[in-house]
Motif scaffolding. Sequence first.
Motif, PDB file in Angstrom:
ATOM      1  N   SER A  63       0.828  -1.212   0.000  1.00  0.00           N
ATOM      2  CA  SER A  63       0.000   0.000   0.000  1.00  0.00           C
ATOM      3  C   SER A  63       0.855   1.251   0.000  1.00  0.00           C
ATOM      4  N   SER A  64       0.563   2.144  -0.949  1.00  0.00           N
ATOM      5  CA  SER A  64       1.261   3.431  -1.003  1.00  0.00           C
ATOM      6  C   SER A  64       0.817   4.293   0.163  1.00  0.00           C
ATOM      7  N   LEU A  65       1.757   5.028   0.708  1.00  0.00           N
ATOM      8  CA  LEU A  65       1.454   5.931   1.815  1.00  0.00           C
ATOM      9  C   LEU A  65       1.606   7.382   1.365  1.00  0.00           C
ATOM     10  N   LEU A  86       3.704   0.961   3.041  1.00  0.00           N
ATOM     11  CA  LEU A  86       3.717   0.394   4.389  1.00  0.00           C
ATOM     12  C   LEU A  86       4.917  -0.531   4.531  1.00  0.00           C
ATOM     13  N   GLY A  87       5.209  -1.290   3.493  1.00  0.00           N
ATOM     14  CA  GLY A  87       6.351  -2.211   3.530  1.00  0.00           C
ATOM     15  C   GLY A  87       7.674  -1.501   3.704  1.00  0.00           C
ATOM     16  N   SER A  88       7.856  -0.371   3.032  1.00  0.00           N
ATOM     17  CA  SER A  88       9.126   0.357   3.177  1.00  0.00           C
ATOM     18  C   SER A  88       9.259   0.950   4.576  1.00  0.00           C
ATOM     19  N   LEU A  89       8.145   1.358   5.163  1.00  0.00           N
ATOM     20  CA  LEU A  89       8.192   1.872   6.533  1.00  0.00           C
ATOM     21  C   LEU A  89       8.495   0.743   7.516  1.00  0.00           C
ATOM     22  N   VAL A  90       7.910  -0.412   7.288  1.00  0.00           N
ATOM     23  CA  VAL A  90       8.183  -1.583   8.138  1.00  0.00           C
ATOM     24  C   VAL A  90       9.657  -1.988   8.006  1.00  0.00           C
TER      25      VAL A  90
END
Length: 83
Positions: A28-30, A70-74
């Motif tokens: 998901s894009s943030l 969300l993945g890059s933030l995680v």
Amino acid sequence: MNIQSDVKRLLARSLQLGQRADSLTAESSLLGALPELDSMAVVTILTALEEHFGFTVDDDEISAETFATLGSLVEFVDGKLKS
């Protein structure tokens, strides 16, 4: 500890996403996709992450790529926890 669940919960609370948070996945894009995610919200989220996970974030560690999905933030949080 499930980092993605924790990060998603912190995002939902910080941005007041309500039920929309349930549909967030790693892809998901943030930034640019969530109107609530402005520069002040980024600061709020970083503070929440620091408090929840017990690390500190330096200004030079953050870029637009960090908040791309969300993945890059995680991945960012995971990296901080491993360092």
